[in-house]
Design a protein around this motif. Structure first.
Motif, PDB file in Angstrom:
ATOM      1  N   TYR A 146     -18.135 -14.717  23.698  1.00  0.00           N
ATOM      2  CA  TYR A 146     -19.043 -15.100  22.615  1.00  0.00           C
ATOM      3  C   TYR A 146     -20.432 -15.442  23.153  1.00  0.00           C
ATOM      4  CZ  TYR A 146     -20.943 -17.618  18.630  1.00  0.00           C
ATOM      5  OH  TYR A 146     -21.750 -18.029  17.616  1.00  0.00           O
TER       6      TYR A 146
ATOM      7  N   THR B  36     -12.492 -16.709  25.232  1.00  0.00           N
ATOM      8  CA  THR B  36     -13.175 -16.658  23.935  1.00  0.00           C
ATOM      9  C   THR B  36     -14.651 -17.037  24.071  1.00  0.00           C
ATOM     10  OG1 THR B  36     -11.111 -17.263  22.846  1.00  0.00           O
ATOM     11  CG2 THR B  36     -13.119 -17.569  21.563  1.00  0.00           C
TER      12      THR B  36
ATOM     13  N   LYS C 220      -7.539 -19.522  27.443  1.00  0.00           N
ATOM     14  CA  LYS C 220      -7.878 -18.841  26.178  1.00  0.00           C
ATOM     15  C   LYS C 220      -9.293 -19.240  25.728  1.00  0.00           C
ATOM     16  CE  LYS C 220      -6.923 -17.032  22.027  1.00  0.00           C
ATOM     17  NZ  LYS C 220      -6.609 -15.680  21.720  1.00  0.00           N
TER      18      LYS C 220
ATOM     19  N   LYS D 155     -10.432 -20.219  14.917  1.00  0.00           N
ATOM     20  CA  LYS D 155     -10.193 -18.857  14.395  1.00  0.00           C
ATOM     21  C   LYS D 155      -9.425 -18.011  15.400  1.00  0.00           C
ATOM     22  CE  LYS D 155     -14.282 -18.501  11.545  1.00  0.00           C
ATOM     23  NZ  LYS D 155     -15.673 -18.325  11.939  1.00  0.00           N
ATOM     24  N   GLN D 156      -9.591 -18.329  16.676  1.00  0.00           N
ATOM     25  CA  GLN D 156      -8.900 -17.574  17.735  1.00  0.00           C
ATOM     26  C   GLN D 156      -7.552 -18.203  18.088  1.00  0.00           C
ATOM     27  OE1 GLN D 156     -10.058 -14.635  18.871  1.00  0.00           O
ATOM     28  NE2 GLN D 156     -11.687 -14.882  17.362  1.00  0.00           N
TER      29      GLN D 156
END
Ligand code: TMP
Length: 236
Positions: free
Chosen positions: A165, A161, A157, A63-64
């Motif tokens: 989270y 992320t 990245k 999703k990212q």
């Protein structure tokens, strides 16, 4: 999807061919090893927890904008993934000094690093997965400079992320290991797994270890730690 012949059995997973040329099936095992196979054991429920946790995190990463091998969870311990040729590197991302870095540089575990550290190890059990750098990788042709640039970019990245989270789940991401693969179309994607086997997860408040270090270091409470991660991330 039909499971066909076993292609490979690793320390924690088996890989099977399928009736679809573009997919493998991964089966996660409860078997645990540490120190390049020197220590062996089993962690009850590990296969299921790692399968579920890894799939959950890979879907988040997709999703990212990070492409992964994840296709579909087929059962508690089995997942369909995209066929790739694994780049023979372990990519290690470190936010806090721990494990082999703490030992190598004489740092106390838990020492914050001023900058995120990226390390590469050449995947070769017989050699003990030696630490290598960009020059070794280019000299040996393990990955092209362009592919390594993509791998490094995705790794940072992924770190951003996952760190954010996991923080919301009360978990500090200390360090972790990634593996990447190349699809037949030449795309670099995240492969292997992201789980308590391949990450250091510390409780943000108590700094309690919620990962495989409990097994590696005979700290006890191994199964409970894996279960706690599953509960915090998937609410199960
Ligand atoms: P290390 O401190 O032992 O080098 O480990 C760094 C991170 O990489 C840690 O989160 C555990 C993970 N790791 C693996 O997943 N597989 C391995 O074979 C090794 C050596 C480390």
């Amino acid at each position: 999807m039909e499971k066909k012949q076993q292609l490979y059995e690793g320390k924690a997973k088996k890989v099977f061919a399928t009736d679809k040329s573009e997919c493998f099936i991964i089966e996660y095992k409860d078997d645990a090893t540490a120190g390049n196979g020197a220590k062996r054991g089993s962690i009850a429920g590990k296969g299921e927890i790692n399968n579920r946790v890894s799939n959950h995190l890979m879907q988040l990463l997709e999703k990212q904008g990070v492409p992964t091998h994840y296709v579909k969870e087929l059962s508690a311990t089995e997942t369909a993934v995209k066929v790739v040729k694994i780049v023979p590197l372990e990519v290690i991302v470190r936010n806090i000094a721990a494990g082999s870095l703490a030992k190598r540089l004489g740092l106390e575990e838990g020492t914050p690093l001023k900058k995120t550290v990226l390390e590469y190890c050449y995947k070769d059990d017989a050699l003990g997965d030696p630490l290598v750098n960009e020059y070794h990788i280019a000299a040996m042709g393990w990955a092209s400079e362009a592919d390594l640039k993509v791998i490094a970019g995705y790794s940072f990245k992924i770190n951003e992320t996952l760190s954010a989270y996991l923080k919301d789940a009360g978990i500090q991401l200390i360090d972790f290991k990634l593996e990447f693969g190349k699809t037949p179309a030449g795309e670099i994607i995240l492969a292997d797994e992201i789980s308590p086997d391949t990450c250091r997860f510390w409780d943000i408040k108590t700094k309690e270890k919620l990962d495989k270090d409990r097994f590696r270091r005979d700290l006890g409470g191994v199964e409970d730690a894996y279960r706690e991660v599953l509960k915090r991330l998937l609410g199960e």
